[in-house]
Design a protein around this motif. Structure first.
Motif, PDB file in Angstrom:
ATOM      1  N   LEU A 206       5.793  10.180   5.100  1.00 28.54           N
ATOM      2  CA  LEU A 206       5.649  10.745   6.443  1.00 28.54           C
ATOM      3  C   LEU A 206       5.491  12.255   6.335  1.00 28.54           C
ATOM      4  O   LEU A 206       6.355  12.945   5.778  1.00 28.54           O
ATOM      5  CB  LEU A 206       6.869  10.394   7.291  1.00 28.54           C
ATOM      6  N   PHE A 207       4.387  12.776   6.849  1.00 32.82           N
ATOM      7  CA  PHE A 207       4.148  14.209   6.911  1.00 32.82           C
ATOM      8  C   PHE A 207       4.467  14.667   8.334  1.00 32.82           C
ATOM      9  O   PHE A 207       3.730  14.352   9.278  1.00 32.82           O
ATOM     10  CB  PHE A 207       2.692  14.522   6.559  1.00 32.82           C
ATOM     11  N   ALA A 208       5.574  15.385   8.504  1.00 31.18           N
ATOM     12  CA  ALA A 208       6.058  15.725   9.840  1.00 31.18           C
ATOM     13  C   ALA A 208       6.845  17.038   9.772  1.00 31.18           C
ATOM     14  O   ALA A 208       7.217  17.505   8.691  1.00 31.18           O
ATOM     15  CB  ALA A 208       6.932  14.587  10.377  1.00 31.18           C
ATOM     16  N   PRO A 209       7.136  17.663  10.936  1.00 31.95           N
ATOM     17  CA  PRO A 209       7.829  18.956  10.944  1.00 31.95           C
ATOM     18  C   PRO A 209       9.260  18.873  10.411  1.00 31.95           C
ATOM     19  O   PRO A 209       9.831  17.781  10.263  1.00 31.95           O
ATOM     20  CB  PRO A 209       7.819  19.354  12.428  1.00 31.95           C
ATOM     21  N   LYS A 210       9.824  20.047  10.160  1.00 32.89           N
ATOM     22  CA  LYS A 210      11.217  20.131   9.709  1.00 32.89           C
ATOM     23  C   LYS A 210      12.126  19.463  10.730  1.00 32.89           C
ATOM     24  O   LYS A 210      11.911  19.557  11.930  1.00 32.89           O
ATOM     25  CB  LYS A 210      11.616  21.598   9.529  1.00 32.89           C
ATOM     26  N   GLY A 211      13.171  18.820  10.221  1.00 29.23           N
ATOM     27  CA  GLY A 211      14.105  18.115  11.094  1.00 29.23           C
ATOM     28  C   GLY A 211      13.746  16.659  11.308  1.00 29.23           C
ATOM     29  O   GLY A 211      14.510  15.926  11.940  1.00 29.23           O
ATOM     30  N   SER A 212      12.589  16.213  10.798  1.00 25.58           N
ATOM     31  CA  SER A 212      12.204  14.808  10.915  1.00 25.58           C
ATOM     32  C   SER A 212      12.976  13.964   9.917  1.00 25.58           C
ATOM     33  O   SER A 212      13.643  14.485   9.006  1.00 25.58           O
ATOM     34  CB  SER A 212      10.691  14.652  10.680  1.00 25.58           C
ATOM     35  N   GLN A 213      12.894  12.653  10.075  1.00 26.98           N
ATOM     36  CA  GLN A 213      13.562  11.720   9.170  1.00 26.98           C
ATOM     37  C   GLN A 213      12.525  10.935   8.382  1.00 26.98           C
ATOM     38  O   GLN A 213      11.465  10.606   8.923  1.00 26.98           O
ATOM     39  CB  GLN A 213      14.422  10.725   9.957  1.00 26.98           C
ATOM     40  N   PRO A 214      12.829  10.608   7.137  1.00 26.17           N
ATOM     41  CA  PRO A 214      11.935   9.710   6.411  1.00 26.17           C
ATOM     42  C   PRO A 214      12.135   8.280   6.884  1.00 26.17           C
ATOM     43  O   PRO A 214      13.202   7.946   7.426  1.00 26.17           O
ATOM     44  CB  PRO A 214      12.387   9.873   4.960  1.00 26.17           C
TER      45      PRO A 214
ATOM     46  N   LEU B 188       0.828  -1.197   0.000  1.00 25.98           N
ATOM     47  CA  LEU B 188       0.000   0.000   0.000  1.00 25.98           C
ATOM     48  C   LEU B 188       0.868   1.254   0.000  1.00 25.98           C
ATOM     49  O   LEU B 188       2.006   1.246   0.465  1.00 25.98           O
ATOM     50  CB  LEU B 188      -0.900   0.017   1.236  1.00 25.98           C
ATOM     51  N   ARG B 189       0.275   2.335  -0.494  1.00 24.28           N
ATOM     52  CA  ARG B 189       0.895   3.660  -0.427  1.00 24.28           C
ATOM     53  C   ARG B 189       0.209   4.403   0.721  1.00 24.28           C
ATOM     54  O   ARG B 189      -0.942   4.806   0.600  1.00 24.28           O
ATOM     55  CB  ARG B 189       0.722   4.398  -1.748  1.00 24.28           C
ATOM     56  N   ILE B 190       0.933   4.574   1.818  1.00 25.52           N
ATOM     57  CA  ILE B 190       0.348   5.044   3.067  1.00 25.52           C
ATOM     58  C   ILE B 190       0.960   6.384   3.458  1.00 25.52           C
ATOM     59  O   ILE B 190       2.187   6.543   3.462  1.00 25.52           O
ATOM     60  CB  ILE B 190       0.592   4.021   4.197  1.00 25.52           C
ATOM     61  N   GLY B 191       0.110   7.359   3.772  1.00 25.73           N
ATOM     62  CA  GLY B 191       0.577   8.620   4.306  1.00 25.73           C
ATOM     63  C   GLY B 191       0.311   8.690   5.788  1.00 25.73           C
ATOM     64  O   GLY B 191      -0.801   8.418   6.247  1.00 25.73           O
ATOM     65  N   LEU B 192       1.320   9.023   6.584  1.00 23.75           N
ATOM     66  CA  LEU B 192       1.179   9.180   8.031  1.00 23.75           C
ATOM     67  C   LEU B 192       1.363  10.653   8.366  1.00 23.75           C
ATOM     68  O   LEU B 192       2.411  11.246   8.073  1.00 23.75           O
ATOM     69  CB  LEU B 192       2.217   8.338   8.779  1.00 23.75           C
ATOM     70  N   LEU B 193       0.351  11.244   8.977  1.00 25.63           N
ATOM     71  CA  LEU B 193       0.346  12.669   9.279  1.00 25.63           C
ATOM     72  C   LEU B 193       0.550  12.875  10.775  1.00 25.63           C
ATOM     73  O   LEU B 193      -0.293  12.510  11.592  1.00 25.63           O
ATOM     74  CB  LEU B 193      -0.984  13.279   8.826  1.00 25.63           C
ATOM     75  N   SER B 194       1.690  13.471  11.145  1.00 31.41           N
ATOM     76  CA  SER B 194       2.023  13.683  12.540  1.00 31.41           C
ATOM     77  C   SER B 194       1.618  15.089  12.977  1.00 31.41           C
ATOM     78  O   SER B 194       0.922  15.812  12.264  1.00 31.41           O
ATOM     79  CB  SER B 194       3.524  13.452  12.761  1.00 31.41           C
ATOM     80  N   THR B 195       2.064  15.501  14.164  1.00 32.06           N
ATOM     81  CA  THR B 195       1.749  16.815  14.722  1.00 32.06           C
ATOM     82  C   THR B 195       2.846  17.820  14.379  1.00 32.06           C
ATOM     83  O   THR B 195       3.863  17.482  13.772  1.00 32.06           O
ATOM     84  CB  THR B 195       1.616  16.740  16.245  1.00 32.06           C
ATOM     85  N   ARG B 196       2.670  19.060  14.830  1.00 35.53           N
ATOM     86  CA  ARG B 196       3.674  20.104  14.636  1.00 35.53           C
ATOM     87  C   ARG B 196       4.582  20.248  15.860  1.00 35.53           C
ATOM     88  O   ARG B 196       5.464  21.110  15.872  1.00 35.53           O
ATOM     89  CB  ARG B 196       2.972  21.450  14.403  1.00 35.53           C
ATOM     90  N   PHE B 197       4.389  19.435  16.881  1.00 35.56           N
ATOM     91  CA  PHE B 197       5.046  19.703  18.156  1.00 35.56           C
ATOM     92  C   PHE B 197       6.470  19.151  18.246  1.00 35.56           C
ATOM     93  O   PHE B 197       7.359  19.793  18.789  1.00 35.56           O
ATOM     94  CB  PHE B 197       4.202  19.165  19.305  1.00 35.56           C
TER      95      PHE B 197
ATOM     96  N   ASN C 145      -2.963  13.261  14.889  1.00 37.10           N
ATOM     97  CA  ASN C 145      -2.881  14.657  15.304  1.00 37.10           C
ATOM     98  C   ASN C 145      -4.059  14.933  16.223  1.00 37.10           C
ATOM     99  O   ASN C 145      -4.743  14.013  16.657  1.00 37.10           O
ATOM    100  CB  ASN C 145      -2.872  15.574  14.075  1.00 37.10           C
ATOM    101  N   TRP C 146      -4.317  16.186  16.517  1.00 37.03           N
ATOM    102  CA  TRP C 146      -5.332  16.493  17.523  1.00 37.03           C
ATOM    103  C   TRP C 146      -6.642  17.003  16.942  1.00 37.03           C
ATOM    104  O   TRP C 146      -7.669  16.921  17.601  1.00 37.03           O
ATOM    105  CB  TRP C 146      -4.766  17.514  18.523  1.00 37.03           C
ATOM    106  N   PHE C 147      -6.620  17.514  15.709  1.00 37.85           N
ATOM    107  CA  PHE C 147      -7.834  18.119  15.157  1.00 37.85           C
ATOM    108  C   PHE C 147      -8.279  17.475  13.843  1.00 37.85           C
ATOM    109  O   PHE C 147      -9.186  17.971  13.199  1.00 37.85           O
ATOM    110  CB  PHE C 147      -7.620  19.625  14.963  1.00 37.85           C
ATOM    111  N   GLY C 148      -7.643  16.367  13.455  1.00 36.07           N
ATOM    112  CA  GLY C 148      -8.106  15.627  12.290  1.00 36.07           C
ATOM    113  C   GLY C 148      -8.062  16.412  10.994  1.00 36.07           C
ATOM    114  O   GLY C 148      -9.037  16.409  10.230  1.00 36.07           O
ATOM    115  N   ILE C 149      -6.944  17.079  10.711  1.00 31.49           N
ATOM    116  CA  ILE C 149      -6.902  17.911   9.511  1.00 31.49           C
ATOM    117  C   ILE C 149      -6.965  17.098   8.229  1.00 31.49           C
ATOM    118  O   ILE C 149      -7.251  17.644   7.166  1.00 31.49           O
ATOM    119  CB  ILE C 149      -5.653  18.837   9.497  1.00 31.49           C
ATOM    120  N   GLU C 150      -6.715  15.765   8.337  1.00 34.03           N
ATOM    121  CA  GLU C 150      -6.909  14.933   7.142  1.00 34.03           C
ATOM    122  C   GLU C 150      -8.378  14.909   6.723  1.00 34.03           C
ATOM    123  O   GLU C 150      -8.700  14.711   5.542  1.00 34.03           O
ATOM    124  CB  GLU C 150      -6.389  13.510   7.378  1.00 34.03           C
ATOM    125  N   TYR C 151      -9.274  15.131   7.691  1.00 35.35           N
ATOM    126  CA  TYR C 151     -10.694  15.189   7.356  1.00 35.35           C
ATOM    127  C   TYR C 151     -11.031  16.419   6.499  1.00 35.35           C
ATOM    128  O   TYR C 151     -11.978  16.392   5.707  1.00 35.35           O
ATOM    129  CB  TYR C 151     -11.540  15.203   8.634  1.00 35.35           C
TER     130      TYR C 151
END
Length: 602
Positions: free
Chosen positions: A299-307, A259-268, A353-359
């Motif tokens: 992986l959708f994550a803040p700057k400085g994250s690793q793939p 599968l092609r899966i996107g994981l959306l993390s937080t900004r914290f 995440n906390w507010f479900g922005i994928e929705y």
């Protein structure tokens, strides 16, 4: 103590049996033995079995091997016979069952002794198997050079623990024999019977140990073209094949479909986090687990994250590392980084995440498949989306699933998992307890300090002082620490955290806000450290009271249970932690993804 062994040889095992029987003769004490003869061998296998010197009983199962070869799916056919033999073994309730294959020459005595000494539930000889995305291989074997596989030399241990593979000669303990959830029926029509059994065992929390010192007749260079290899006429190299089945013929319900899966993390926090963080650590472990299974992870994550090792990183803005911000505003900013071209080709976008922005993306593109794992307790803010489409909401515990239901939301449960191998197991501990977590009212380190003082034991207070909403509370906790009996350690790195965990006599978890999961309890168990917790939220789903830790209803109970820590075996804690591995978490999520993709949404 006499051991009962059920020996289950495959057909045509004549050349294997003399060495096998000699090993069994040398066992002390000698075992009681039952022998199941699997099918109609064409050599003297049955005759040799009948001449075996130890007391035994032969139960012969007639099964023509050519029937398996001619059947539409030989693995299903063979699995049915194996399952019948396993059923017989359960009835005899032996200490061990030894499945012997004709093309594996096991050091059988070593297998049984390793199983006994290491307290493993499945020890086997390694098969090399080919699958669509490559080759699962025992850790004893090197990658191919010009199509040739060679044995590694100079390995320190005779027994290695690979990620996953099938097993030829398998030695099973009573525990796994009697576990009716682990059977030989293949998990897919394209998996061998042995691999199917091992995969079920792995999914149910068992570790599979393979002895690479076995002689593997079928991987000799001159036989590589027979199984499990095929020769590419263009490259003149041996390449894996999938038992004659094309990728596009794979059952869509089969987890082997990539599968092609996107994981959306937080900004914290970055992914993986360098210091304190539970949610972002889960996102990282899930990304790596899915990557290991061969799925394409973005992986959708803040700057400085690793793939992930074989995946992709899409940055969603700066990393805040503070809770004293506008949380909703931070996630809406992240929404601006979700480009359509990067998510439209995904099979599923999974938000953590906390507010479900994928929705929000789903509201603009109804064809987008989404899922959301909520790591908190309040999901009422999703009511607006609930009127538009299925949310595919996922809880991280049965307790949070019930909390969501009380708010009018359906959810499926998938427990969090960790990279258990990262947490070093240590049996011998110091005499100090530990608190680990945010220095906040909800995590209640002041209660941990009270418990330690009343019990008269030392305590190290380890946790985040940055990601807190009440700096005064942090200062108050520091004042409660005298630097001797109660030491305030504060923020540490992941490596330092593990050092404290593996050495601590016990971990105090005095949470009092409704713990959605309790990741620190898994981390402690993985290190062999006993958790002592208040009965809060989902903690009782992780900690087995009196077996792998203690669930208490009061401070006084926590104090009393500290005196009982030594009654719990650290190895039992480690075994419990393995039930919450990131591999198992990834497999469970894939099943949920497949349901969503196949239209079985909730």
């Amino acid at each position: 103590m006499t051991k009962t062994i059920v020996l289950i040889p495959a057909y045509n095992c004549e050349k294997n049996l003399p060495a096998l029987f000699n090993s069994l003769y040398n066992l002390n004490p000698q075992p009681a033995l039952y022998v199941f003869a699997e099918n109609n061998s064409t050599d003297d296998t049955l005759l040799q079995i009948q001449q075996f010197k130890l007391p035994h009983k032969v139960i012969r199962i007639w099964f023509r091997s050519d029937a398996a070869m001619l059947s539409q799916n030989r693995y299903v056919t063979i699995a049915q016979v194996r399952q019948l033999l396993l059923t017989f073994a359960r009835e005899y309730d032996p200490d061990y069952a030894l499945f012997l294959d004709s093309d594996v020459y096991p050091q059988t005595r070593e297998l049984i002794e390793n199983l006994t000494d290491l307290k493993k539930d499945l020890v086997g000889g390694a098969y090399l198997r080919a699958f669509p995305d490559g080759i699962w291989i025992a850790s004893k074997w090197k990658s191919p050079i010009n199509g040739q596989y060679v044995m590694r030399r100079g390995m320190e241990k005779a027994l290695d623990e690979p990620l996953m593979t099938s097993a030829g000669c398998m030695c099973l303990s009573r525990k796994i024999i009697q576990d009716t959830q682990v059977n030989f029926y293949p998990v897919s029509p394209n998996a061998s019977e042995d691999f199917g059994y091992c995969l079920q065992a792995s999914e149910n929390g068992y570790k599979i140990f393979l002895d690479g010192t076995n002689k593997l007749d079928h991987v000799l260079p001159e036989k590589m073209c027979i199984k499990p290899w095929s020769r590419n006429v263009l490259t003149q190299q041996y390449e894996p094949f999938f038992y004659g089945t094309k990728k596009d013929q794979i059952n869509p319900n089969d987890c082997s479909k990539k599968l092609r899966i996107g994981l959306l993390s937080t900004r914290f926090f970055g992914v993986p986090p360098s210091g304190y963080s539970g949610l972002e650590q889960i996102v990282w472990d899930l990304a790596c687990g899915l990557d290991t299974l061969g799925h394409e992870v973005t992986l959708f994550a803040p700057k400085g994250s690793q793939p992930p090792p074989h995946g992709k990183l899409v940055e969603i803005g700066d990393c805040h590392q503070s809770c004293m911000i506008n949380w909703l505003g931070a996630e809406l900013e992240a929404y601006d980084f979700l480009r359509n071209e990067e998510i439209d080709n995904l099979d599923i976008l999974h938000g953590h995440n906390w507010f479900g922005i994928e929705y929000l993306k789903k509201a603009r593109n109804n064809q987008l498949r989404v899922a959301h794992t909520h790591h908190g307790l309040n999901v009422s803010l999703f009511n607006i989306f609930k009127q538009l489409f299925k949310l595919n909401l996922i809880s991280i515990s049965d307790w949070t699933k019930e909390v969501f239901a009380s708010q009018g939301f359906d959810a499926r449960r998938c427990y969090n998992g960790v990279n258990v191998d990262r947490y070093e197991f240590q049996k011998d501990k110091n005499d100090r307890l530990m608190f680990l977590g945010r220095i906040s009212h909800s995590k209640a380190p002041h209660i941990a300090i009270k418990v330690a003082r009343e019990a008269g034991v030392g305590l190290d207070v380890v946790g985040s002082t940055n990601f807190v909403d009440d700096p005064k509370y942090v200062a108050d906790v520091k004042k409660l620490c005298d630097g001797k009996q109660i030491r305030f350690i504060g923020e540490v790195s992941q490596e330092e955290k593990i050092e404290y965990l593996k050495n601590a006599k016990g971990l105090l978890i005095p949470s009092n806000f409704g713990e959605p999961f309790g990741l620190i309890s898994i981390e402690a168990l993985a290190c062999g450290t006993v958790p002592i917790a208040l009965n809060d939220g989902a903690l009782k789903e992780i900690i087995k009271d009196g077996q792998t830790g203690f669930i208490c209803n009061s401070v006084d109970q926590m104090v009393a249970r500290i005196r009982e820590i030594d009654l719990i075996d650290p190895k039992t804690c480690r075994i419990r932690a393995q039930e919450f591995s990131r591999e198992k978490m990834a497999q469970e999520y894939v099943k949920l993804y497949q349901d969503i993709i196949n239209g079985q949404e909730w």
